[in-house]
Design a protein around this motif. Structure first.
Motif, short mmCIF file in Angstrom:
data_model
loop_
_atom_site.label_atom_id
_atom_site.label_comp_id
_atom_site.label_asym_id
_atom_site.label_seq_id
_atom_site.Cartn_x
_atom_site.Cartn_y
_atom_site.Cartn_z
N LEU A 81 0.82 -1.20 0.00
CA LEU A 81 0.00 0.00 0.00
C LEU A 81 0.85 1.25 0.00
CD1 LEU A 81 -2.67 -1.05 2.66
CD2 LEU A 81 -2.76 -1.34 0.17
N VAL A 82 0.31 2.32 -0.54
CA VAL A 82 1.01 3.61 -0.55
C VAL A 82 1.21 4.12 0.86
CG1 VAL A 82 0.87 6.01 -1.31
CG2 VAL A 82 0.13 4.18 -2.84
N ASN A 83 0.23 3.87 1.71
CA ASN A 83 0.32 4.34 3.09
C ASN A 83 -0.15 3.25 4.05
OD1 ASN A 83 0.55 5.91 5.39
ND2 ASN A 83 -1.37 7.02 5.06
N ASN A 84 0.80 2.54 4.62
CA ASN A 84 0.48 1.52 5.62
C ASN A 84 1.62 1.43 6.62
OD1 ASN A 84 -0.32 -0.64 7.17
ND2 ASN A 84 0.27 -2.17 5.67
N GLN A 85 1.45 2.10 7.73
CA GLN A 85 2.43 2.01 8.81
C GLN A 85 1.84 1.29 10.02
OE1 GLN A 85 3.86 6.02 9.52
NE2 GLN A 85 4.98 6.08 7.60
N ILE A 86 0.67 0.69 9.82
CA ILE A 86 -0.02 -0.02 10.90
C ILE A 86 0.47 -1.46 11.03
CG2 ILE A 86 -2.25 -0.83 11.76
CD1 ILE A 86 -1.92 2.15 11.99
N GLY A 87 0.40 -2.19 9.91
CA GLY A 87 0.82 -3.58 9.96
C GLY A 87 0.22 -4.42 8.86
N LEU A 88 0.60 -5.69 8.86
CA LEU A 88 0.10 -6.64 7.87
C LEU A 88 0.14 -8.04 8.45
CD1 LEU A 88 2.82 -8.22 6.66
CD2 LEU A 88 3.13 -6.02 5.53
N ALA A 89 -0.49 -8.96 7.74
CA ALA A 89 -0.48 -10.37 8.13
C ALA A 89 -0.20 -11.23 6.92
CB ALA A 89 -1.81 -10.77 8.76
N VAL A 90 0.52 -12.31 7.13
CA VAL A 90 0.73 -13.33 6.09
C VAL A 90 -0.27 -14.45 6.37
CG1 VAL A 90 2.33 -15.03 5.17
CG2 VAL A 90 3.14 -12.73 5.77
N VAL A 91 -1.14 -14.72 5.40
CA VAL A 91 -2.32 -15.56 5.63
C VAL A 91 -2.37 -16.69 4.60
CG1 VAL A 91 -4.83 -15.53 5.92
CG2 VAL A 91 -3.49 -13.46 6.39
N HIS A 92 -2.82 -17.85 5.06
CA HIS A 92 -2.98 -18.99 4.17
C HIS A 92 -4.23 -18.83 3.32
CE1 HIS A 92 0.09 -21.70 6.00
NE2 HIS A 92 -0.09 -20.88 7.02
N GLN A 93 -4.10 -19.10 2.02
CA GLN A 93 -5.27 -19.09 1.15
C GLN A 93 -6.21 -20.22 1.55
OE1 GLN A 93 -4.30 -18.89 -3.03
NE2 GLN A 93 -2.64 -17.43 -2.69
N LYS A 94 -7.48 -19.95 1.46
CA LYS A 94 -8.48 -20.92 1.93
C LYS A 94 -8.76 -21.97 0.86
CE LYS A 94 -11.64 -19.47 4.71
NZ LYS A 94 -12.83 -18.85 5.32
N LYS A 95 -8.88 -23.20 1.30
CA LYS A 95 -9.26 -24.31 0.43
C LYS A 95 -10.74 -24.62 0.68
CE LYS A 95 -4.97 -24.64 -0.85
NZ LYS A 95 -4.55 -24.09 -2.15
N PHE A 96 -11.57 -24.26 -0.28
CA PHE A 96 -13.00 -24.46 -0.13
C PHE A 96 -13.38 -25.89 -0.53
CE2 PHE A 96 -12.85 -19.80 -0.89
CZ PHE A 96 -13.46 -19.40 0.28
N PRO A 97 -14.45 -26.42 0.05
CA PRO A 97 -14.99 -27.70 -0.42
C PRO A 97 -15.59 -27.52 -1.81
CG PRO A 97 -16.48 -26.69 1.17
CD PRO A 97 -15.23 -25.85 1.16
N PRO A 98 -15.97 -28.60 -2.50
CA PRO A 98 -16.62 -28.47 -3.81
C PRO A 98 -17.76 -27.46 -3.75
CG PRO A 98 -16.16 -30.77 -3.37
CD PRO A 98 -15.80 -30.01 -2.10
N PHE A 99 -17.80 -26.58 -4.73
CA PHE A 99 -18.71 -25.44 -4.72
C PHE A 99 -20.15 -25.90 -4.96
CE2 PHE A 99 -20.62 -21.50 -6.29
CZ PHE A 99 -20.07 -20.56 -5.43
N ILE A 100 -21.01 -25.61 -4.02
CA ILE A 100 -22.43 -25.92 -4.13
C ILE A 100 -23.22 -24.63 -3.91
CG2 ILE A 100 -24.36 -27.24 -3.18
CD1 ILE A 100 -22.34 -29.34 -2.28
N ILE A 101 -24.07 -24.27 -4.85
CA ILE A 101 -24.86 -23.05 -4.72
C ILE A 101 -25.76 -23.13 -3.50
CG2 ILE A 101 -26.60 -21.58 -5.81
CD1 ILE A 101 -23.92 -21.49 -7.20
N GLN A 102 -25.69 -22.10 -2.65
CA GLN A 102 -26.42 -22.12 -1.39
C GLN A 102 -27.72 -21.31 -1.41
OE1 GLN A 102 -23.73 -20.73 1.65
NE2 GLN A 102 -22.20 -22.30 1.24
N ASP A 103 -27.76 -20.27 -2.22
CA ASP A 103 -28.87 -19.32 -2.14
C ASP A 103 -29.67 -19.27 -3.45
OD1 ASP A 103 -28.14 -18.51 0.49
OD2 ASP A 103 -26.57 -17.25 -0.39
N ARG A 104 -30.80 -18.60 -3.40
CA ARG A 104 -31.63 -18.46 -4.58
C ARG A 104 -30.92 -17.67 -5.67
NH1 ARG A 104 -37.06 -15.86 -2.40
NH2 ARG A 104 -37.44 -15.69 -4.66
#
Length: 249
Positions: A81-104
């Motif tokens: 970021l152009v301006n970030n003196q607060i902090g950051l995190a290194v995060v694992h990408q999420k592995k989703f289960p097989p995609f099943i439509i949940q909503d209308r």
């Protein structure tokens, strides 16, 4: 103490190649970090400004991941970021289960390339209660840092999948394919079907011809002034609002 290996890792996550090779991504800024610790994402480690003790306390109460402290200038050098003196995190990408439509209804994106637009759409989905997002294979990367920061934390609540849209539609023929175009039915008078996909296209070219040919119905946000078009994020919000009013009515 932060190691040279960890510094090298953070820098590698500035690129799509590095994120893909490591299955990691960056979350930056106070708001996003606080949303992150409330989610089920696995955090590798946090890097925080040594001055912001209260933020570190909040994070440590909700996460067991290591926290490293640096001066604000060093954090800025490691941030995308152009301006970030607060902090950051290194995060694992999420592995989703097989995609099943949940909503209308589910938002489907065709060729969205701008990271800011995708981040805005993710935030809009979260605001209007859409839990899932379907993206064509050429949409910009979900874990792009510009996408993540634009979501203001909403990335942590949206399940997503990248698909070949024609194949995806064939597998879900029970859902009406409703495209947002410039010459469709006025959305203010449109009668939404029982369930469907709301399809929005590329910022410059709209929905590609192959997908246009497969649409069941087309809708338009009516213009009352002289603007040529609407930003795709704004269009998503207007359509989502009209859809939710229809569902709740």
């Amino acid at each position: 103490m932060l190691t040279n290996k960890q510094i090298k890792l953070i820098n590698s996550l500035h690129s799509k190649k590095g994120r893909k090779e490591n299955d990691l991504f960056l979350v930056e800024g106070e708001k996003s970090l606080l949303e992150l610790v409330k989610s089920d994402f696995k955090v590798d480690f946090f890097l925080l400004n040594e001055v912001h003790v209260s933020l570190a306390d909040q994070i440590s109460q909700q996460s067991k991941a290591p926290i490293y402290f640096l001066d604000p200038e060093s954090i800025q050098k490691l941030s995308t970021l152009v301006n970030n003196q607060i902090g950051l995190a290194v995060v694992h990408q999420k592995k989703f289960p097989p995609f099943i439509i949940q909503d209308r209804y589910t938002i489907v994106l065709d060729g969205i390339r701008d990271p800011g637009n995708l981040g805005t759409i993710i935030r809009i989905c979260d605001w209007y209660g859409f839990k899932q997002l379907v993206l064509s294979e050429d949409c910009t990367e979900f874990y792009n840092p510009k996408v993540i920061i634009s979501t203001m934390g909403s990335f942590s609540r949206i399940e997503f999948t990248y698909v070949d849209l024609p194949t995806f539609f064939k597998e879900h023929q029970e859902y009406k394919k409703i495209g947002a175009v410039l010459n469709g039915v006025n959305i203010h008078h449109y009668q939404f079907p029982d369930k469907g996909f709301i399809i929005l296209g590329n910022e410059s070219n709209g929905i590609r011809e192959e997908i246009m040919e497969s649409l069941d119905e087309r809708i338009t946000i009516p213009a009352f002034g002289e603007a040529e078009s609407l930003n795709v994020g704004i269009s998503t919000a207007i359509i989502a609002d009209n859809l939710k009013r229809f569902i709740l009515s």
